[in-house]
Design a protein around this motif. Structure first.
Motif, PDB file in Angstrom:
ATOM      1  N   GLY A  68       4.309  -0.815  10.964  1.00 39.54           N
ATOM      2  CA  GLY A  68       4.372  -0.025   9.752  1.00 39.54           C
ATOM      3  C   GLY A  68       3.248   0.974   9.638  1.00 39.54           C
ATOM      4  O   GLY A  68       2.163   0.788  10.202  1.00 39.54           O
ATOM      5  N   ILE A  69       3.513   2.081   8.928  1.00 40.12           N
ATOM      6  CA  ILE A  69       2.520   3.113   8.620  1.00 40.12           C
ATOM      7  C   ILE A  69       2.603   3.392   7.131  1.00 40.12           C
ATOM      8  O   ILE A  69       3.703   3.468   6.568  1.00 40.12           O
ATOM      9  CB  ILE A  69       2.787   4.412   9.404  1.00 40.12           C
ATOM     10  N   ASN A  70       1.457   3.542   6.493  1.00 38.55           N
ATOM     11  CA  ASN A  70       1.485   3.882   5.075  1.00 38.55           C
ATOM     12  C   ASN A  70       0.205   4.567   4.654  1.00 38.55           C
ATOM     13  O   ASN A  70      -0.832   4.483   5.334  1.00 38.55           O
ATOM     14  CB  ASN A  70       1.696   2.634   4.213  1.00 38.55           C
ATOM     15  N   LYS A  71       0.269   5.267   3.543  1.00 42.72           N
ATOM     16  CA  LYS A  71      -0.909   5.834   2.885  1.00 42.72           C
ATOM     17  C   LYS A  71      -0.838   5.456   1.422  1.00 42.72           C
ATOM     18  O   LYS A  71       0.161   5.708   0.748  1.00 42.72           O
ATOM     19  CB  LYS A  71      -0.948   7.355   3.003  1.00 42.72           C
ATOM     20  N   ASP A  72      -1.849   4.808   0.911  1.00 43.95           N
ATOM     21  CA  ASP A  72      -1.898   4.390  -0.481  1.00 43.95           C
ATOM     22  C   ASP A  72      -2.412   5.519  -1.363  1.00 43.95           C
ATOM     23  O   ASP A  72      -3.038   6.479  -0.899  1.00 43.95           O
ATOM     24  CB  ASP A  72      -2.817   3.174  -0.648  1.00 43.95           C
ATOM     25  N   TYR A  73      -2.166   5.372  -2.673  1.00 43.05           N
ATOM     26  CA  TYR A  73      -2.848   6.237  -3.633  1.00 43.05           C
ATOM     27  C   TYR A  73      -4.350   5.984  -3.544  1.00 43.05           C
ATOM     28  O   TYR A  73      -4.788   4.836  -3.405  1.00 43.05           O
ATOM     29  CB  TYR A  73      -2.374   5.941  -5.057  1.00 43.05           C
ATOM     30  N   THR A  74      -5.138   7.044  -3.633  1.00 46.40           N
ATOM     31  CA  THR A  74      -6.595   6.901  -3.542  1.00 46.40           C
ATOM     32  C   THR A  74      -7.326   7.475  -4.756  1.00 46.40           C
ATOM     33  O   THR A  74      -8.528   7.287  -4.882  1.00 46.40           O
ATOM     34  CB  THR A  74      -7.131   7.594  -2.275  1.00 46.40           C
ATOM     35  N   LYS A  75      -6.605   8.164  -5.639  1.00 47.19           N
ATOM     36  CA  LYS A  75      -7.253   8.821  -6.774  1.00 47.19           C
ATOM     37  C   LYS A  75      -6.773   8.203  -8.083  1.00 47.19           C
ATOM     38  O   LYS A  75      -5.592   7.903  -8.242  1.00 47.19           O
ATOM     39  CB  LYS A  75      -6.956  10.320  -6.770  1.00 47.19           C
ATOM     40  N   GLU A  76      -7.694   8.014  -9.012  1.00 48.39           N
ATOM     41  CA  GLU A  76      -7.347   7.493 -10.330  1.00 48.39           C
ATOM     42  C   GLU A  76      -6.723   8.558 -11.212  1.00 48.39           C
ATOM     43  O   GLU A  76      -5.871   8.274 -12.049  1.00 48.39           O
ATOM     44  CB  GLU A  76      -8.598   6.930 -11.015  1.00 48.39           C
ATOM     45  N   SER A  77      -7.148   9.825 -11.037  1.00 47.86           N
ATOM     46  CA  SER A  77      -6.637  10.914 -11.864  1.00 47.86           C
ATOM     47  C   SER A  77      -6.326  12.114 -10.986  1.00 47.86           C
ATOM     48  O   SER A  77      -6.719  12.173  -9.817  1.00 47.86           O
ATOM     49  CB  SER A  77      -7.660  11.296 -12.946  1.00 47.86           C
ATOM     50  N   GLY A  78      -5.595  13.075 -11.542  1.00 40.92           N
ATOM     51  CA  GLY A  78      -5.194  14.242 -10.775  1.00 40.92           C
ATOM     52  C   GLY A  78      -4.015  13.929  -9.873  1.00 40.92           C
ATOM     53  O   GLY A  78      -3.384  12.881  -9.968  1.00 40.92           O
ATOM     54  N   TRP A  79      -3.705  14.859  -8.981  1.00 44.80           N
ATOM     55  CA  TRP A  79      -2.588  14.698  -8.076  1.00 44.80           C
ATOM     56  C   TRP A  79      -2.942  13.761  -6.922  1.00 44.80           C
ATOM     57  O   TRP A  79      -4.044  13.793  -6.398  1.00 44.80           O
ATOM     58  CB  TRP A  79      -2.163  16.054  -7.506  1.00 44.80           C
ATOM     59  N   ASP A  80      -1.995  12.942  -6.526  1.00 47.01           N
ATOM     60  CA  ASP A  80      -2.171  12.070  -5.370  1.00 47.01           C
ATOM     61  C   ASP A  80      -0.795  11.786  -4.774  1.00 47.01           C
ATOM     62  O   ASP A  80       0.236  12.050  -5.409  1.00 47.01           O
ATOM     63  CB  ASP A  80      -2.864  10.771  -5.773  1.00 47.01           C
ATOM     64  N   TRP A  81      -0.772  11.261  -3.570  1.00 48.88           N
ATOM     65  CA  TRP A  81       0.508  10.966  -2.930  1.00 48.88           C
ATOM     66  C   TRP A  81       0.401   9.688  -2.121  1.00 48.88           C
ATOM     67  O   TRP A  81      -0.669   9.249  -1.724  1.00 48.88           O
ATOM     68  CB  TRP A  81       0.970  12.134  -2.050  1.00 48.88           C
ATOM     69  N   THR A  82       1.540   9.083  -1.912  1.00 45.54           N
ATOM     70  CA  THR A  82       1.635   7.874  -1.095  1.00 45.54           C
ATOM     71  C   THR A  82       2.902   7.948  -0.261  1.00 45.54           C
ATOM     72  O   THR A  82       3.880   8.607  -0.658  1.00 45.54           O
ATOM     73  CB  THR A  82       1.653   6.603  -1.970  1.00 45.54           C
ATOM     74  N   THR A  83       2.891   7.325   0.885  1.00 47.83           N
ATOM     75  CA  THR A  83       4.056   7.323   1.757  1.00 47.83           C
ATOM     76  C   THR A  83       4.041   6.078   2.626  1.00 47.83           C
ATOM     77  O   THR A  83       2.991   5.432   2.782  1.00 47.83           O
ATOM     78  CB  THR A  83       4.112   8.592   2.626  1.00 47.83           C
ATOM     79  N   GLY A  84       5.170   5.729   3.181  1.00 50.20           N
ATOM     80  CA  GLY A  84       5.216   4.543   4.024  1.00 50.20           C
ATOM     81  C   GLY A  84       6.502   4.459   4.824  1.00 50.20           C
ATOM     82  O   GLY A  84       7.533   5.034   4.455  1.00 50.20           O
ATOM     83  N   PHE A  85       6.407   3.757   5.932  1.00 48.10           N
ATOM     84  CA  PHE A  85       7.554   3.533   6.820  1.00 48.10           C
ATOM     85  C   PHE A  85       7.282   2.272   7.605  1.00 48.10           C
ATOM     86  O   PHE A  85       6.164   2.059   8.082  1.00 48.10           O
ATOM     87  CB  PHE A  85       7.731   4.723   7.771  1.00 48.10           C
ATOM     88  N   ASP A  86       8.280   1.383   7.738  1.00 50.40           N
ATOM     89  CA  ASP A  86       8.089   0.229   8.609  1.00 50.40           C
ATOM     90  C   ASP A  86       9.421  -0.224   9.183  1.00 50.40           C
ATOM     91  O   ASP A  86      10.498   0.128   8.691  1.00 50.40           O
ATOM     92  CB  ASP A  86       7.346  -0.913   7.913  1.00 50.40           C
ATOM     93  N   ALA A  87       9.322  -0.993  10.243  1.00 51.44           N
ATOM     94  CA  ALA A  87      10.511  -1.505  10.925  1.00 51.44           C
ATOM     95  C   ALA A  87      10.166  -2.847  11.546  1.00 51.44           C
ATOM     96  O   ALA A  87       9.007  -3.136  11.856  1.00 51.44           O
ATOM     97  CB  ALA A  87      10.988  -0.524  11.994  1.00 51.44           C
ATOM     98  N   ALA A  88      11.185  -3.679  11.721  1.00 50.02           N
ATOM     99  CA  ALA A  88      11.003  -5.001  12.318  1.00 50.02           C
ATOM    100  C   ALA A  88      12.135  -5.259  13.309  1.00 50.02           C
ATOM    101  O   ALA A  88      13.248  -4.737  13.159  1.00 50.02           O
ATOM    102  CB  ALA A  88      10.990  -6.080  11.239  1.00 50.02           C
ATOM    103  N   PHE A  89      11.829  -6.062  14.318  1.00 45.11           N
ATOM    104  CA  PHE A  89      12.837  -6.428  15.314  1.00 45.11           C
ATOM    105  C   PHE A  89      12.718  -7.905  15.637  1.00 45.11           C
ATOM    106  O   PHE A  89      11.619  -8.462  15.721  1.00 45.11           O
ATOM    107  CB  PHE A  89      12.664  -5.627  16.608  1.00 45.11           C
ATOM    108  N   SER A  90      13.869  -8.543  15.802  1.00 42.75           N
ATOM    109  CA  SER A  90      13.917  -9.929  16.247  1.00 42.75           C
ATOM    110  C   SER A  90      15.196 -10.135  17.051  1.00 42.75           C
ATOM    111  O   SER A  90      16.248  -9.571  16.710  1.00 42.75           O
ATOM    112  CB  SER A  90      13.899 -10.898  15.057  1.00 42.75           C
ATOM    113  N   SER A  91      15.112 -10.909  18.106  1.00 44.41           N
ATOM    114  CA  SER A  91      16.303 -11.198  18.901  1.00 44.41           C
ATOM    115  C   SER A  91      17.298 -12.049  18.125  1.00 44.41           C
ATOM    116  O   SER A  91      18.454 -12.189  18.537  1.00 44.41           O
ATOM    117  CB  SER A  91      15.910 -11.913  20.194  1.00 44.41           C
ATOM    118  N   THR A  92      16.858 -12.610  16.995  1.00 40.32           N
ATOM    119  CA  THR A  92      17.758 -13.418  16.163  1.00 40.32           C
ATOM    120  C   THR A  92      18.558 -12.570  15.179  1.00 40.32           C
ATOM    121  O   THR A  92      19.472 -13.087  14.536  1.00 40.32           O
ATOM    122  CB  THR A  92      16.974 -14.476  15.371  1.00 40.32           C
TER     123      THR A  92
END
Length: 495
Positions: A68-92
């Motif tokens: 997985g990759i992500n970016k959290d919010y880092t600012k209490e006020s003003g403009w901020d952004w967050t994003t994320g992506f993840d994936a999982a694999f199992s033979s089951t």
């Protein structure tokens, strides 16, 4: 020329890719990679190694790889952004492919957020709860894509000096798994008020409302959609009489509300100090019109919890007690003009026959799980009536962190009314509650997690031991070992 159908997931994943390549704050991107292996004394893993794992934990003995990759919010006020992506694999996994679970992008100005994508719910109550603090969206199933606008925290009401706050969310999403009714929308909104400040004593009250709507049913054809239908769903207004090709009809949506509605009323009493936080909470689930007239029909299904959290790391620094009962689910009274009021049968629906599920896992309380999955993707929850108790605590000793929880419950199956003596006049009828499982099934689930974080070693090590005992899940002991590493991508690239 053939034009390929572009799915909602494809669009959102493309949007997410653009976000990764367009923003300059790459040093704030984080990564997490991990692998786990699980084995048990049965062919399937114990309950707490699978439940409330966002729908991607394998059911059977085997391995899983996660990235997985992500970016959290880092600012209490003003403009901020967050994003994320993840994936999982199992033979089951049944499809033998990697599961893309989270993909989202959100912007925030102060506490107002615009969100697009699919994201797991935040872990609440320190991971000790059997509901994750939500009766309807517990984190047991995979997240669904949605567009949402709302507040990330309480907004102080002007001129109250912080003594009163409000927060709310409005969203519309899409259920993109294989379902009995296809192309279904999922509407969600909530509204909460807070009386009191963050420190000291405060009271929070509010309501959460979810509704499945629109789509195409193999029984009733195309269901009401569009802006007019959305307006009806928003205020839970009546819909149309549904008719099959054979001329059969259903008054469910005309007598009740357009769509498949569920909700929960919530109240929290908090006390926050510098040393600890104490919260007593209660929630009450309702379905369709039972929520409007609960005072008349005495809906007593309730969820209570008491959570204590110490702000310093100790042998025990978090403690939780929970109780839940869904034995009533409506009224036993005879109501010919309001037939839809009767027993609610939580998480089931006669029109949206995949119920409150996603990729064949229940959205809500994991104790109430799909019991029958048809070839047409219809899903039945036959264990909607339960009485449950949960106890959990966490703590830390040096670098070792642990979590323990024990869940015990009785399964009553489903509730239905029985008339004791039909020879009497209707006004003299005595209505009894009966349950489909009698005698009740008793079940216990236990979980112990031990975590050694990356410090002197370059990865986290987590060992989870789970045990089931009872009438539903037979005696089973399971062990899962997980190795993971996380950090900032910029630091990783420097090495």
């Amino acid at each position: 020329m053939n034009v390929k159908k572009i799915t909602t997931t494809t669009i959102l994943c493309a949007l997410l890719f653009v976000s990764f390549s367009s923003f300059s704050q790459k040093e704030e991107l984080k990564y997490e990679v991990g692998t786990s292996a699980a084995i048990s004394s049965k062919s399937t893993l114990p309950f707490w190694l699978v439940a409330n794992q966002n729908g991607i934990a394998p059911k059977k003995n085997g391995e899983r790889i996660y990235f997985g990759i992500n970016k959290d919010y880092t600012k209490e006020s003003g403009w901020d952004w967050t994003t994320g992506f993840d994936a999982a694999f199992s033979s089951t996994y049944s499809n033998k492919y990697a599961l893309i679970n989270q993909y989202y992008l959100a912007f925030k100005k102060n506490k107002i957020q615009f969100f697009v994508g699919a994201k797991n719910p935040e872990v609440e109550l320190d991971g000790l709860s059997f509901t994750n603090g939500n009766l309807i969206m517990s984190g047991n199933a995979r997240p669904y894509p949605k567009i949402e606008i709302g507040s990330t925290d309480y907004l102080n009401i002007p001129f109250t000096k912080g003594w009163f706050g409000v927060k709310a969310v409005l969203s519309n999403g899409w259920l993109i798994d294989h379902r009995y009714a296809s192309h279904v929308n999922l509407h969600h909104k909530n509204f909460f008020l807070r009386f009191g400040k963050d420190k000291g004593l405060s009271l929070e009250v509010g309501i959460d409302h979810y509704a499945q709507w629109a789509g195409t049913s193999p029984t009733y054809g195309k269901l009401e959609g569009g802006l007019k239908a959305f307006a009806k769903v928003f205020i839970a207004k009546n819909g149309q009489v549904l008719t099959t090709d054979n001329g059969d009809s259903s008054n469910n949506e005309s007598d009740n509300s357009l769509g498949n509605h569920v909700g929960q009323n919530q109240a929290k009493l908090n006390y926050n100090s510098d040393k600890f936080s104490l919260t007593f909470f209660m929630k009450n689930m309702f379905e369709d019109k039972s929520g409007e007239i609960r005072k008349i029909y005495n809906v007593r299904d309730i969820y209570y919890g008491l959570h204590l959290k110490l702000h310093q790391k100790k042998i025990i620094n978090s403690f939780l007690l929970e109780y839940y009962s869904s034995l009533n689910q409506g009224s036993v009274e005879i109501t010919p003009s309001l037939s839809v009021i009767g027993f609610d049968s939580y998480f089931n629906n006669g029109i949206y026959r995949s119920g409150w599920s996603n990729f064949q896992k229940g959205f809500g309380i994991p104790l109430i799980s799909p019991t029958t999955i048809g070839a047409d993707n219809s899903i039945r929850f036959a264990n909607t009536t339960v009485k449950a108790f949960n106890l959990g605590f966490t703590g830390q000793h040096r670098n070792l962190t642990y979590l323990f929880k024990a869940t015990m419950y009785k399964n009553y199956g489903q509730v239905f009314p029985v008339v004791e003596d039909r020879s009497l006049p209707v006004g003299d009828w005595v209505i009894l509650r009966k349950y489909t499982v009698d005698p009740q099934e008793y079940q216990k689930h236990f979980l112990l997690e031990l975590l050694l974080p990356q410090n002197k070693i370059p990865f986290d090590i987590q060992a989870s031991i789970a045990y089931d005992s009872g009438d539903i899940y037979k005696n089973s002991l399971g062990l899962m070992l997980k190795f993971s590493r996380s950090g900032f991508i910029s630091d990783f690239l420097k090495k």
